[in-house]
Each structure stands twice: as C-alpha cells, then as structure tokens.
Design a protein around this motif. Sequence first.
Motif, PDB file in Angstrom:
ATOM      1  N   GLN A  40      -0.487  -4.101 -29.912  1.00  0.00           N
ATOM      2  CA  GLN A  40       0.414  -3.506 -29.087  1.00  0.00           C
ATOM      3  C   GLN A  40       0.448  -4.075 -27.664  1.00  0.00           C
ATOM      4  OE1 GLN A  40      -2.027  -0.412 -27.159  1.00  0.00           O
ATOM      5  NE2 GLN A  40      -0.879  -0.494 -25.250  1.00  0.00           N
ATOM      6  N   LEU A  41      -0.509  -4.799 -27.176  1.00  0.00           N
ATOM      7  CA  LEU A  41      -0.519  -5.627 -25.959  1.00  0.00           C
ATOM      8  C   LEU A  41       0.538  -6.784 -26.184  1.00  0.00           C
ATOM      9  CD1 LEU A  41      -4.010  -6.092 -25.171  1.00  0.00           C
ATOM     10  CD2 LEU A  41      -2.509  -4.865 -23.655  1.00  0.00           C
ATOM     11  N   ALA A  42       0.601  -7.321 -27.382  1.00  0.00           N
ATOM     12  CA  ALA A  42       1.613  -8.394 -27.622  1.00  0.00           C
ATOM     13  C   ALA A  42       3.172  -7.884 -27.437  1.00  0.00           C
ATOM     14  CB  ALA A  42       1.348  -8.856 -29.023  1.00  0.00           C
ATOM     15  N   GLY A  43       3.168  -6.657 -28.194  1.00  0.00           N
ATOM     16  CA  GLY A  43       4.430  -6.027 -27.977  1.00  0.00           C
ATOM     17  C   GLY A  43       4.796  -5.595 -26.430  1.00  0.00           C
ATOM     18  N   GLU A  44       4.106  -5.232 -25.591  1.00  0.00           N
ATOM     19  CA  GLU A  44       4.227  -5.060 -24.213  1.00  0.00           C
ATOM     20  C   GLU A  44       4.405  -6.276 -23.469  1.00  0.00           C
ATOM     21  OE1 GLU A  44       2.388  -2.514 -20.316  1.00  0.00           O
ATOM     22  OE2 GLU A  44       1.168  -2.449 -22.454  1.00  0.00           O
ATOM     23  N   LEU A  45       3.875  -7.388 -23.923  1.00  0.00           N
ATOM     24  CA  LEU A  45       3.858  -8.423 -23.268  1.00  0.00           C
ATOM     25  C   LEU A  45       5.555  -9.126 -23.614  1.00  0.00           C
ATOM     26  CD1 LEU A  45       2.567 -10.305 -21.453  1.00  0.00           C
ATOM     27  CD2 LEU A  45       1.694 -11.698 -23.665  1.00  0.00           C
ATOM     28  N   ASP A  47       8.086  -6.998 -24.055  1.00  0.00           N
ATOM     29  CA  ASP A  47       8.813  -6.280 -22.887  1.00  0.00           C
ATOM     30  C   ASP A  47       8.988  -6.604 -21.474  1.00  0.00           C
ATOM     31  OD1 ASP A  47       9.384  -4.620 -25.346  1.00  0.00           O
ATOM     32  OD2 ASP A  47       8.015  -3.008 -24.858  1.00  0.00           O
ATOM     33  N   LEU A  48       7.786  -7.051 -21.331  1.00  0.00           N
ATOM     34  CA  LEU A  48       7.691  -7.532 -19.850  1.00  0.00           C
ATOM     35  C   LEU A  48       8.309  -8.849 -19.595  1.00  0.00           C
ATOM     36  CD1 LEU A  48       3.903  -6.360 -19.123  1.00  0.00           C
ATOM     37  CD2 LEU A  48       5.863  -5.632 -17.925  1.00  0.00           C
ATOM     38  N   GLN A  49       8.189  -9.582 -20.706  1.00  0.00           N
ATOM     39  CA  GLN A  49       8.817 -11.087 -20.886  1.00  0.00           C
ATOM     40  C   GLN A  49      10.508 -10.723 -20.533  1.00  0.00           C
ATOM     41  OE1 GLN A  49      10.920 -13.099 -22.538  1.00  0.00           O
ATOM     42  NE2 GLN A  49      10.919 -14.362 -20.935  1.00  0.00           N
ATOM     43  N   ASN A  50      11.086  -9.796 -21.251  1.00  0.00           N
ATOM     44  CA  ASN A  50      12.306  -9.491 -21.066  1.00  0.00           C
ATOM     45  C   ASN A  50      12.759  -9.106 -19.729  1.00  0.00           C
ATOM     46  OD1 ASN A  50      13.079 -10.040 -23.714  1.00  0.00           O
ATOM     47  ND2 ASN A  50      12.775  -7.726 -24.591  1.00  0.00           N
ATOM     48  N   LEU A  51      12.122  -8.114 -19.168  1.00  0.00           N
ATOM     49  CA  LEU A  51      12.149  -7.716 -17.741  1.00  0.00           C
ATOM     50  C   LEU A  51      12.343  -9.042 -16.916  1.00  0.00           C
ATOM     51  CD1 LEU A  51      10.507  -4.501 -17.142  1.00  0.00           C
ATOM     52  CD2 LEU A  51      12.903  -5.013 -17.174  1.00  0.00           C
ATOM     53  N   LEU A  52      11.251 -10.123 -17.054  1.00  0.00           N
ATOM     54  CA  LEU A  52      11.195 -11.216 -16.264  1.00  0.00           C
ATOM     55  C   LEU A  52      12.477 -11.918 -16.509  1.00  0.00           C
ATOM     56  CD1 LEU A  52       8.979 -12.997 -14.432  1.00  0.00           C
ATOM     57  CD2 LEU A  52       8.795 -14.110 -16.818  1.00  0.00           C
ATOM     58  N   HIS A  53      13.130 -12.078 -17.721  1.00  0.00           N
ATOM     59  CA  HIS A  53      14.497 -12.752 -17.742  1.00  0.00           C
ATOM     60  C   HIS A  53      15.267 -12.101 -17.217  1.00  0.00           C
ATOM     61  CE1 HIS A  53      17.339 -14.889 -20.069  1.00  0.00           C
ATOM     62  NE2 HIS A  53      17.624 -13.676 -20.592  1.00  0.00           N
ATOM     63  N   ALA A  54      15.230 -10.783 -17.412  1.00  0.00           N
ATOM     64  CA  ALA A  54      16.433  -9.958 -16.611  1.00  0.00           C
ATOM     65  C   ALA A  54      16.504 -10.274 -15.298  1.00  0.00           C
ATOM     66  CB  ALA A  54      16.466  -8.587 -17.171  1.00  0.00           C
ATOM     67  N   GLU A  55      15.316 -10.202 -14.790  1.00  0.00           N
ATOM     68  CA  GLU A  55      15.308 -10.299 -13.080  1.00  0.00           C
ATOM     69  C   GLU A  55      15.698 -11.531 -12.776  1.00  0.00           C
ATOM     70  OE1 GLU A  55      11.557  -9.816 -10.141  1.00  0.00           O
ATOM     71  OE2 GLU A  55      11.921 -11.771 -10.878  1.00  0.00           O
ATOM     72  N   GLY A  56      15.278 -12.857 -13.646  1.00  0.00           N
ATOM     73  CA  GLY A  56      15.832 -14.132 -13.274  1.00  0.00           C
ATOM     74  C   GLY A  56      15.453 -14.616 -12.351  1.00  0.00           C
ATOM     75  N   ARG A  82       4.197 -11.879 -30.648  1.00  0.00           N
ATOM     76  CA  ARG A  82       5.403 -10.859 -30.399  1.00  0.00           C
ATOM     77  C   ARG A  82       6.496 -10.990 -29.428  1.00  0.00           C
ATOM     78  NH1 ARG A  82       7.291  -8.742 -34.785  1.00  0.00           N
ATOM     79  NH2 ARG A  82       5.705  -7.440 -36.205  1.00  0.00           N
ATOM     80  N   THR A  83       6.209 -12.572 -28.861  1.00  0.00           N
ATOM     81  CA  THR A  83       7.118 -12.924 -27.838  1.00  0.00           C
ATOM     82  C   THR A  83       8.144 -13.768 -28.415  1.00  0.00           C
ATOM     83  OG1 THR A  83       4.943 -12.794 -26.624  1.00  0.00           O
ATOM     84  CG2 THR A  83       7.048 -13.319 -25.282  1.00  0.00           C
ATOM     85  N   SER A  84       9.547 -13.699 -27.953  1.00  0.00           N
ATOM     86  CA  SER A  84      10.299 -14.670 -28.510  1.00  0.00           C
ATOM     87  C   SER A  84      10.199 -15.952 -27.719  1.00  0.00           C
ATOM     88  CB  SER A  84      11.832 -13.938 -27.879  1.00  0.00           C
ATOM     89  OG  SER A  84      12.549 -15.148 -28.133  1.00  0.00           O
ATOM     90  N   PRO A  85      10.486 -17.115 -28.884  1.00  0.00           N
ATOM     91  CA  PRO A  85      10.724 -18.523 -28.178  1.00  0.00           C
ATOM     92  C   PRO A  85      11.516 -18.725 -27.126  1.00  0.00           C
ATOM     93  CG  PRO A  85      11.252 -18.436 -30.544  1.00  0.00           C
ATOM     94  CD  PRO A  85      10.836 -17.065 -29.941  1.00  0.00           C
ATOM     95  N   LEU A 239      -7.773 -10.539 -26.907  1.00  0.00           N
ATOM     96  CA  LEU A 239      -7.389  -9.330 -26.049  1.00  0.00           C
ATOM     97  C   LEU A 239      -7.734  -9.425 -24.610  1.00  0.00           C
ATOM     98  CD1 LEU A 239      -9.401  -6.952 -28.658  1.00  0.00           C
ATOM     99  CD2 LEU A 239      -6.963  -6.606 -27.554  1.00  0.00           C
ATOM    100  N   MET A 240      -8.776 -10.098 -24.197  1.00  0.00           N
ATOM    101  CA  MET A 240      -8.875 -10.508 -22.783  1.00  0.00           C
ATOM    102  C   MET A 240      -7.540 -10.928 -22.126  1.00  0.00           C
ATOM    103  SD  MET A 240     -12.201 -11.648 -20.703  1.00  0.00           S
ATOM    104  CE  MET A 240     -12.257 -12.049 -18.913  1.00  0.00           C
ATOM    105  N   ILE A 241      -7.032 -12.161 -22.754  1.00  0.00           N
ATOM    106  CA  ILE A 241      -6.022 -12.947 -21.990  1.00  0.00           C
ATOM    107  C   ILE A 241      -4.793 -11.990 -22.229  1.00  0.00           C
ATOM    108  CG2 ILE A 241      -4.762 -15.195 -22.254  1.00  0.00           C
ATOM    109  CD1 ILE A 241      -7.177 -16.430 -23.043  1.00  0.00           C
ATOM    110  N   ALA A 242      -4.599 -11.433 -23.228  1.00  0.00           N
ATOM    111  CA  ALA A 242      -3.395 -10.576 -23.373  1.00  0.00           C
ATOM    112  C   ALA A 242      -3.525  -9.447 -22.305  1.00  0.00           C
ATOM    113  CB  ALA A 242      -3.134 -10.135 -24.685  1.00  0.00           C
TER     114      ALA A 242
END
Lengths: 269, 269
Positions: A40-45, A47-56, A82-85, A239-242
Amino acid sequence: MASFKKYRVDGGKFSLASIDPADSPFLEGDEQAQRDRLEQLAGELDDLQNLLHAEGRRKVLLVLQGMDTSGKDGTIRWVFSRTSPLGVRVTAFKAPNDDERARDYLWRCHANVPRSGEIMVWNRSHYEDVLVPWVEGWIDKAELRRRYAQIQDFERLLAETGTVVVKCMLHISKKVQRERLQARIDEPAKRWKFQRSDLDVRKKWAAYQHAYEQALAATSSRHAPWHVIPADSKRHRNLMIAQLLVKTLRGMELAVPPADPSLDGLVVV
Amino acid sequence: MASFKKYRVDGGKFSLASIDPADSPFLEGDEQAQRDRLEQLAGELDDLQNLLHAEGRRKVLLVLQGMDTSGKDGTIRWVFSRTSPLGVRVTAFKAPNDDERARDYLWRCHANVPRSGEIMVWNRSHYEDVLVPWVEGWIDKAELRRRYAQIQDFERLLAETGTVVVKCMLHISKKVQRERLQARIDEPAKRWKFQRSDLDVRKKWAAYQHAYEQALAATSSRHAPWHVIPADSKRHRNLMIAQLLVKTLRGMELAVPPADPSLDGLVVV
C-alpha cells in the motif's frame, strides 16, 4: 503509526549504540498485514511521485548509507517496487575512478542530483568520503571537520534550490552482517555477490560505527536530517523507509499545476 | 500466445498502413485476465532483470518511438511496474540542447547506452533525427540515407559488444490521437501535459507516418529489429511489449555466474 522522533539524529549528543538494530517499531500486525502495508505504501509513493512530476518544480533526494549487507539494494527494490523508472533514478557510488579522483569529492555527487519532478536515490554517497578516508587514516581531524562543513553547505544549496533531502543510515548488528555474508558464501546462487574485501572492512567494524556516529551527529540538519533505520529485520527497514518517504512527500503538499484557462474550449481537429 | 511475426519489420517492402493500430492479438480473455497477465509478465521481467544483473555481462536497450500520445510514458510505467529502478533506467530524449547540437546526433545516445546487467529504455531516440529533420525539410535524401547507414553501424556496434536491442514503434491512429489530445485539454488535471506544439506536429501526420515507414524499413536488422506495436488499446500495447521483452530476455539464456569454488568452506568471523 510509530514515531520517527527517536530515530532522527538531533545533533550534539547522539549515540548510535543507543539504537538497537533489532528494534522494529514500524512492524505492526502479522506478516501478511506487513506485506499488505508495504504494498500500500509503495502504491502511495507512486501516486505521490506522479504529483511530484506533475508539479515539475521540486526534487527529492534519498541518501542510503550503511555497512555491507545492510540492505541498500533491497530497500530500493522493495520501497520502489511500485514506482515507475520514469520518476525514480538510482546512482550507485563506488570507489572513485580516475576521472572522479581528479576532481573534488562532491563533483560526482553534484553531477547526479535529481531533476525537477524526480526522486533520486543515492546508493552510498558523499558520506563515504568522511567514513573511509577517516577510518583508513588518510585524512586528519581538521580535514574531516572541513568536509563536514562542506557537506552541510552543499546540502543547504540543494535544499534552498528545491530539493528535499532524506538521509537514512541502515543500522545492522555485527552478528546479522556475519549471517548475511556467510549466506553469500554458502548459497551457490548468491556467491557472485560476495567480495573478499568485505571481510577486510568487517574487521574495522567498531571504527566504522564510530565514524558513522560522528558523521551523523555533525551533518544532521533541519534541511537535511539523518534517520537511523533499525535494519536487522528487512521488512522493518522497508516499512520504516517507505513510511518516512510517504510522510515526507505528503508534507510537500504536492499538487497538479492549475489548468491554463487560455486552452478552455480548444478543439483538436 | 499470439505471434510477433506479422509485426516484425522485415526490410524492403514494408507497409505501415497495412498494420491496423486497433489490432489486439495479444489481448486474451476478459479485462481481469489481461490485468493478471500483465502483472505476471511484469513480475517475470523483474526476475529476468535480476538474472541479467547477476550475469553482469550483457545489456538490453529498449527503444520506444511513436507519435505524441502514443503511450511511451505509459508503456514504461506499466511494463516496468514490478521492476526495480536498480536495474532499469530511462533516458528521455527531447529536442537537442546547445551542448548536444554541438556534437553529432549519435553523441548523446552513445552517452546513454545501458551498462552491463542493465535494461535501458530510450523514450524517443536517435530515430528522431531521421524523422523530424526529414519531415521539416532540413536534410535531403542523400543525408537521410547516410544517417540510416550510420544508425545501422551504431546499432551493430552495440549488438557486437553485448547489447540486445529491442525497437518498438507505438502505432496509433490519427483518431485516437485526437481523442487523447482532446482529453488533455478537457480534463483540468491533465492540462499540464498539453503543449500547443503537439498540434503543429499533428498537422503533418501523413508526412510523419511516411517518414516512420521509410525509417523502419531501412533500419530493421537481424541484430536490431523493429516491431510495430498496435497501440490504440493501451492494454494491448503494454501486454505486447511486456511479452516481447520477456521472450527476448528468456532467449538470452541468462544464468547466475558459477560459484567460485575457492570460497568453499570459508567462515565469516
């Protein structure tokens, strides 16, 4: 959720030995619950990475340090499962080559900072340059202090230009390292990972622990804090780092840029 | 499993128009079965990438080309959804900057070839340099032919030095591009992805299709073949490319290096 406070290095009187590598405050529930949580955390990460990219605009730098077998590779594999390269890149810093030795030790790091919208992971880092040369006796106390200051200046530059810096020290016990190295020797399919030089470094375990303790205390700052990650348990480490990354990215309040109103009603033909 | 034969470019008399972008031979079963299949292929790709890394000798280069909105980013996101950023890197080639223009057009590509044990994905590539300049009329037929030959030489060098080259042209219809561009305008959360210059390129659709057809026919070789991927369906596109990569990596017969017998019985203390 467990608290990060105890594991966050807050300067002056920090003692690495006071943190048990076998601690596991972020392990909750049974094994299946822990696996689900990481997924679940990997999936959320992602999503957050996508937002980081969108914000740019902003960037994230994750620095991973730790003794051999502490799990730097494994962390990258699982936390970013779960994060894209597209949005996460990894730079592994090995012993410097001729080209790198011909420059200052921060040169190769600066060349590999994250781009806008990107998460960059450093598998080892500029911290090797205040650990190895100090333990090996190649630099004196004055040079070590100079480097601590240079590193703080460099990280302040990154922070002030839009990079969120997350630094994790993967903390394992000497006993667990022995087990992991032994497994690399005993299991034929793992033997290619084993290097004899790892045993030479292991002999200097206490000196490295002390060098880490000093370096973490000297370079943990508000804009680039260190966290010590109890890492005898691989699942706890992941888990802690995620969790730390998700918390950090949520705190950035990332958002998709506002829609350009001049495109309202435009029809593609 | 469906066959790749029809979609593999085999030189001379290749016709891009003869391949329907709405084809979907690799879509089998219902939607859930297709999702499960992609998840399974993504997992297998991760296992194969681990073996590629363990072997530490050969490399894989995936070249993705296609018109705007053909799904290059989406392919990378989904096909590599289970692969660690440790072993897969992405290079996105945009319009060349001053530094790049000051060198030959293959310079920036050569600088970004995969390392041993790595999968490198090129999001656009040196093929932009036989598409854009030709459609825009910046180079003549003689220069175009010269570039085709240079590209073949370059790719032969890569193949002969241990790189398996996989080239995919993401083939969409003009109608689907219209729908996807319109969605970027109409959905506020997607509008940041839209660029007005995409519409200028869209006006030259036929010229680009022709330039692709010529380039694919001229540069598909045994050591670096082109595949045309029907990509109107995103799921089909992902499944077909994932399947192609898994097949390619399986064909490499990757294996963990033999265990060094000199380490037999070594005990870590």
